[in-house]
Design a protein around this motif. Structure first.
Motif, PDB file in Angstrom:
ATOM      1  N   LEU A  42       0.847  -1.189   0.000  1.00  0.00           N
ATOM      2  CA  LEU A  42       0.000   0.000   0.000  1.00  0.00           C
ATOM      3  C   LEU A  42       0.891   1.251   0.000  1.00  0.00           C
ATOM      4  O   LEU A  42       1.239   1.762   1.071  1.00  0.00           O
ATOM      5  N   PRO A  43       1.293   1.738  -1.171  1.00  0.00           N
ATOM      6  CA  PRO A  43       2.138   2.932  -1.217  1.00  0.00           C
ATOM      7  C   PRO A  43       1.393   4.158  -0.697  1.00  0.00           C
ATOM      8  O   PRO A  43       0.157   4.224  -0.742  1.00  0.00           O
ATOM      9  N   LYS A  44       2.153   5.126  -0.231  1.00  0.00           N
ATOM     10  CA  LYS A  44       1.566   6.358   0.300  1.00  0.00           C
ATOM     11  C   LYS A  44       0.853   7.121  -0.810  1.00  0.00           C
ATOM     12  O   LYS A  44       1.363   7.256  -1.919  1.00  0.00           O
ATOM     13  N   GLU A  51      -4.321   3.192  -2.491  1.00  0.00           N
ATOM     14  CA  GLU A  51      -3.802   2.469  -3.653  1.00  0.00           C
ATOM     15  C   GLU A  51      -3.181   1.163  -3.188  1.00  0.00           C
ATOM     16  O   GLU A  51      -2.378   1.152  -2.258  1.00  0.00           O
ATOM     17  N   ALA A  52      -3.565   0.064  -3.819  1.00  0.00           N
ATOM     18  CA  ALA A  52      -3.037  -1.250  -3.477  1.00  0.00           C
ATOM     19  C   ALA A  52      -2.298  -1.829  -4.676  1.00  0.00           C
ATOM     20  O   ALA A  52      -2.815  -1.804  -5.801  1.00  0.00           O
ATOM     21  N   VAL A  53      -1.102  -2.339  -4.424  1.00  0.00           N
ATOM     22  CA  VAL A  53      -0.290  -2.959  -5.474  1.00  0.00           C
ATOM     23  C   VAL A  53      -0.212  -4.457  -5.189  1.00  0.00           C
ATOM     24  O   VAL A  53       0.308  -4.873  -4.150  1.00  0.00           O
ATOM     25  N   LEU A  54      -0.732  -5.261  -6.105  1.00  0.00           N
ATOM     26  CA  LEU A  54      -0.714  -6.715  -5.958  1.00  0.00           C
ATOM     27  C   LEU A  54       0.585  -7.267  -6.539  1.00  0.00           C
ATOM     28  O   LEU A  54       1.015  -6.858  -7.617  1.00  0.00           O
ATOM     29  N   THR A 270      -4.071  10.266 -13.314  1.00  0.00           N
ATOM     30  CA  THR A 270      -3.401   9.393 -14.263  1.00  0.00           C
ATOM     31  C   THR A 270      -3.384   7.956 -13.750  1.00  0.00           C
ATOM     32  O   THR A 270      -3.901   7.652 -12.669  1.00  0.00           O
ATOM     33  N   VAL A 271      -2.779   7.080 -14.519  1.00  0.00           N
ATOM     34  CA  VAL A 271      -2.684   5.675 -14.112  1.00  0.00           C
ATOM     35  C   VAL A 271      -1.741   5.566 -12.896  1.00  0.00           C
ATOM     36  O   VAL A 271      -0.962   6.474 -12.630  1.00  0.00           O
ATOM     37  N   PRO A 272      -1.819   4.473 -12.146  1.00  0.00           N
ATOM     38  CA  PRO A 272      -0.913   4.306 -11.002  1.00  0.00           C
ATOM     39  C   PRO A 272       0.554   4.431 -11.399  1.00  0.00           C
ATOM     40  O   PRO A 272       0.933   4.083 -12.519  1.00  0.00           O
TER      41      PRO A 272
END
Length: 277
Positions: A42-44, A51-54, A270-272
């Motif tokens: 979960l980046p800041k 925002e979650a990054v799998l 924008t996109v992540p």
């Protein structure tokens, strides 16, 4: 039979679950679960959203591997879900990769499901599903892109299997159903005009929200003149949805058209960041 022949090949397994809740005006963690090769970071963020990054720590998937992802956005939350990198589906000597995703979006919440591209290698075998349950006033954006090999690397998919199943429901009522299957001689099928017309990259986009009609004119102007793009607007059970299909020669060309479309549907966000690192 020798001992090596009796040993079953090692398979990747992973399950990740994220539940978000609203707290002090921000989207916060209510539950975070990780098992096997499934990781969630979960980046800041610099607004009230999450925002979650799998991450698949196995580095790719092949026949017999299993992945399960679950996301639940509580009332009033805003969650963007993406992946650390493109998911690679390698040649399968036996069996099929299974990837299952389930998303729940509560009242007044929004989820943007924006994984990076899935790359299929020759003789890959993948079956995946996306199940989504929406509250009556929830907002949902989903984009799934697929590359038939990496053109810059000289790769192509001659044969293989790719199945994709989407079921999107609003308060239990079916809003959107989508089944896609490429099987057998994928290279020959992809040349057909009614399939990919020679393209090696394709994507499906779905947007469900109260502002579909106002967003449509600008959305169509963004893709005006682009080959291999179709956009439709529907109303089902009193809810509006936008469905778009994209076909391109390669992944770079696909991103050039996808990124401005995604940004428009995200109110110019924008996109992540992991998409462009």
């Amino acid at each position: 039979m020798d001992k090596a022949a009796r040993i079953a090949p090692q398979r990747a397994w992973g399950k990740g679950r994220l539940v978000a809740k609203a707290a002090l005006g921000h989207s916060r963690i209510a539950e975070l679960y990780q098992e096997g090769c499934a990781k969630i970071r979960l980046p800041k963020t610099f607004d009230t959203s999450m925002e979650a990054v799998l991450i698949n720590s196995s580095g790719g998937l092949t026949g017999g591997d299993r992945m399960v992802w679950e996301v639940a956005a509580g009332a009033g939350t805003e969650v963007t879900v993406t992946t650390q990198a493109c998911e690679k589906i390698y040649k399968a000597s036996a069996d099929t990769v299974e990837v299952k995703t389930r998303i729940e979006v509560a009242a007044g919440a929004r989820v943007d499901w924006l994984p990076q591209e899935t790359i299929l290698f020759d003789r890959a075998s993948l079956s995946r599903s996306l199940e989504v349950e929406l509250a009556a006033d929830a907002t949902f954006l989903a984009v799934e892109a697929v590359l038939l090999g990496r053109k810059a690397m000289g790769e192509a998919v001659e044969t293989g299997l790719f199945r994709d199943r989407w079921r999107i429901r609003v308060e239990g009522k079916l809003l959107h159903a989508d089944n896609l299957a490429l099987s057998g001689e994928v290279a020959r099928l992809s040349q057909r005009k009614a399939v990919l017309d020679g393209g090696a990259a394709f994507a499906t986009l779905l947007y469900v929200g109260p502002d579909c009609e106002p967003l449509l004119p600008r959305l169509r102007s963004l893709v005006d003149g682009a080959a291999g793009v179709g956009i439709s607007h529907f109303q089902v059970h009193g809810r509006d949805k936008l469905v778009a299909r994209f076909v391109a020669p390669d992944g770079f060309a696909l991103r050039k058209i996808l990124i401005p479309v995604i940004s428009h549907l995200r109110k110019q966000k924008t996109v992540p960041k992991v998409w462009v690192l």
